[in-house]
Scaffold this motif. Structure first.
Motif, mmCIF file in Angstrom:
data_model
loop_
_atom_site.group_PDB
_atom_site.id
_atom_site.type_symbol
_atom_site.label_atom_id
_atom_site.label_comp_id
_atom_site.label_asym_id
_atom_site.label_seq_id
_atom_site.Cartn_x
_atom_site.Cartn_y
_atom_site.Cartn_z
ATOM 1 N N ALA A 25 118.150 -25.537 -50.766
ATOM 2 C CA ALA A 25 117.311 -26.724 -50.150
ATOM 3 C C ALA A 25 116.460 -26.858 -49.546
ATOM 4 O O ALA A 25 115.704 -27.601 -49.116
ATOM 5 C CB ALA A 25 118.780 -27.735 -49.295
ATOM 6 N N TYR A 51 129.265 -36.704 -51.883
ATOM 7 C CA TYR A 51 129.056 -35.417 -51.719
ATOM 8 C C TYR A 51 129.544 -33.975 -51.631
ATOM 9 O O TYR A 51 130.530 -34.500 -51.080
ATOM 10 C CB TYR A 51 127.344 -35.530 -50.912
ATOM 11 C CG TYR A 51 126.569 -36.275 -51.241
ATOM 12 C CD1 TYR A 51 125.833 -35.564 -51.728
ATOM 13 C CD2 TYR A 51 126.681 -37.193 -50.778
ATOM 14 C CE1 TYR A 51 124.068 -36.106 -52.227
ATOM 15 C CE2 TYR A 51 125.247 -38.416 -51.195
ATOM 16 C CZ TYR A 51 124.141 -37.660 -51.535
ATOM 17 O OH TYR A 51 123.036 -38.440 -52.156
ATOM 18 N N ARG A 60 126.298 -33.013 -55.870
ATOM 19 C CA ARG A 60 126.662 -35.035 -55.525
ATOM 20 C C ARG A 60 126.776 -34.938 -57.184
ATOM 21 O O ARG A 60 126.941 -34.304 -57.842
ATOM 22 C CB ARG A 60 125.879 -35.567 -55.760
ATOM 23 C CG ARG A 60 124.379 -35.641 -55.974
ATOM 24 C CD ARG A 60 123.479 -36.819 -55.396
ATOM 25 N NE ARG A 60 122.540 -36.652 -56.902
ATOM 26 C CZ ARG A 60 120.729 -37.617 -56.848
ATOM 27 N NH1 ARG A 60 120.994 -38.011 -55.668
ATOM 28 N NH2 ARG A 60 120.147 -38.204 -57.739
ATOM 29 N N ASP A 87 123.784 -30.295 -58.908
ATOM 30 C CA ASP A 87 123.074 -29.504 -57.608
ATOM 31 C C ASP A 87 121.751 -30.370 -57.663
ATOM 32 O O ASP A 87 121.895 -31.336 -59.050
ATOM 33 C CB ASP A 87 122.583 -28.162 -57.234
ATOM 34 C CG ASP A 87 122.279 -27.180 -58.104
ATOM 35 O OD1 ASP A 87 121.851 -28.018 -59.011
ATOM 36 O OD2 ASP A 87 122.932 -26.495 -58.428
ATOM 37 N N SER A 88 120.798 -29.666 -57.275
ATOM 38 C CA SER A 88 119.315 -30.546 -57.430
ATOM 39 C C SER A 88 118.353 -30.305 -58.928
ATOM 40 O O SER A 88 117.428 -30.788 -59.380
ATOM 41 C CB SER A 88 118.388 -30.459 -56.531
ATOM 42 O OG SER A 88 118.106 -29.080 -55.630
ATOM 43 N N THR A 89 119.045 -28.918 -59.232
ATOM 44 C CA THR A 89 118.686 -28.651 -60.296
ATOM 45 C C THR A 89 119.505 -29.010 -61.567
ATOM 46 O O THR A 89 118.790 -28.689 -62.796
ATOM 47 C CB THR A 89 118.625 -27.181 -60.507
ATOM 48 O OG1 THR A 89 119.950 -26.755 -60.426
ATOM 49 C CG2 THR A 89 117.858 -26.613 -59.248
ATOM 50 N N ASP A 115 123.127 -26.969 -54.161
ATOM 51 C CA ASP A 115 122.333 -26.535 -53.186
ATOM 52 C C ASP A 115 122.381 -25.834 -51.905
ATOM 53 O O ASP A 115 123.226 -26.144 -51.252
ATOM 54 C CB ASP A 115 121.555 -28.347 -52.855
ATOM 55 C CG ASP A 115 120.892 -28.656 -53.749
ATOM 56 O OD1 ASP A 115 120.071 -27.383 -54.580
ATOM 57 O OD2 ASP A 115 120.816 -29.508 -54.435
ATOM 58 N N ARG A 168 119.279 -36.175 -51.010
ATOM 59 C CA ARG A 168 120.176 -34.646 -50.322
ATOM 60 C C ARG A 168 119.669 -34.879 -49.524
ATOM 61 O O ARG A 168 119.313 -35.171 -48.784
ATOM 62 C CB ARG A 168 119.546 -33.952 -51.691
ATOM 63 C CG ARG A 168 119.121 -33.587 -53.143
ATOM 64 C CD ARG A 168 120.522 -33.592 -54.113
ATOM 65 N NE ARG A 168 120.667 -33.739 -54.930
ATOM 66 C CZ ARG A 168 121.580 -33.642 -56.074
ATOM 67 N NH1 ARG A 168 122.747 -32.976 -55.844
ATOM 68 N NH2 ARG A 168 121.113 -33.841 -57.250
#
Length: 320
Positions: free
Chosen positions: A23, A220, A242, A252-254, A264, A316
């Motif tokens: 992050a 989360y 999340r 995660d964000s990917t 993250d 996030r």
């Protein structure tokens, strides 16, 4: 105790951190604190009179009190004496990693009792009308695990979701799990399935200490990765994913699932603040806070309370 079994904390294995999203590469320091800062695996809650109470690993669940989040005083322990059943799981009746919540007119305190290096463990539950130390009535085990199980019943975190009550837990073995609780008793429903939320692809599966927060239509999942409880040599760090559903899947964000080693990187050691982890979240005065312990490199690796506000960036969490 948001601490994995010592028998599997091999340094070489702990180095096998999978490639996951990060992050940020720099981290803010925690809120400056005064008074009694020594703590491990904190859970923090604001009481109706405005005071804050924090419970933690150490003693018979050590207690701290504050009026402003910055100055903390020692307030003894949650219990005056250990409940007798604790000795069935730990020869010294040493409880770990409490989780404090409020619902249905009572405060609920969940905690773990186990022995280092085994997954014969129990999560206990107690209630109190005030949430203050010395007022707790213990109700025995809420959920247990045995050596034949593929999970470890420690590090509890309770959340209400969809009109139901859920217990997240887990340390090493197969990582983070979840089961449903009976709201009336606070104990696990008979024959409730055990959901799998997060793990890592390689032994010793060094992920533990879950905490779940609902925000903006998502749940989360925060978790502590790598090695706890080694002072300045601790490699603990906090990762998060999340999900739209409390039972997952968390990503995660990917887009990497936490069941595949994703997550993250939210907070890692920096400067004097070694090995942050054992985290929980709480809300007060319109703000969301991350509570955790770190090992103070300027004080011989003493575990201390860390508090950072959580902000949101593109859906996030980030620490402020």
């Amino acid at each position: 105790m948001r601490s994995g079994p010592a028998a599997v904390l091999a340094a070489a294995a702990l180095a096998l951190l999978p490639a996951t999203a990060s992050a940020r590469t720099a981290y803010p320091d925690p809120l400056p604190l005064t008074g009694q800062q020594i703590i491990h695996d904190p859970t923090v809650h604001q009481l109706p009179n405005g005071r804050y109470v924090a419970y933690s690993t150490g003693g018979i669940l050590g207690a701290r009190l504050s009026t402003d989040l910055t100055h903390w005083t020692d307030a003894g322990n949650a219990f005056t004496t250990p409940p007798a059943w604790w000795y069935d799981y730990n020869s010294t009746a040493d409880p770990w990693a409490p989780d404090l919540t409020y619902r249905d007119g009572r405060y609920w305190l969940y905690y773990a009792v186990s022995s280092w290096g085994t997954n014969r463990s129990a999560i206990g539950v107690a209630t109190s009308p005030t949430g203050l130390p010395g007022t707790w009535t213990d109700h025995g085990p809420a959920f247990t695990s045995e050596k034949t199980d593929t999970w470890n019943a420690i590090d509890p975190a309770v959340i209400r979701a969809g009109g139901r009550l859920w217990l997240a837990f887990g340390s090493y073995w197969s990582g983070i799990r979840m089961t449903e609780l009976d709201p009336a008793t606070g104990k696990a429903l008979a024959d409730a399935p055990v959901h799998h939320l997060a793990t890592r692809p390689d032994a010793p599966y060094a992920v533990e200490g879950p905490s779940i927060l609902h925000h903006g239509g998502y749940y989360y999942l925060f978790a502590s990765y790598d090695a706890c409880c080694a002072g300045v040599n601790s490699t603990y760090k906090i990762r998060v994913g999340r999900s739209k559903s409390v039972t997952g899947p968390y990503t995660d964000s990917t887009g990497t699932p936490m069941l595949n080693g994703g997550g993250d990187l939210l907070l890692s050691g920096h400067g004097r603040y070694a090995g942050p982890g054992g985290e929980s979240t709480f809300r007060t005065r319109g703000k969301t806070w991350l509570a955790y312990h770190y090992y103070d490199a300027t004080d011989g690796g003493t575990p201390k309370l860390g508090l950072n506000q959580l902000r949101w960036r593109a859906g996030r969490p980030v620490v402020k």
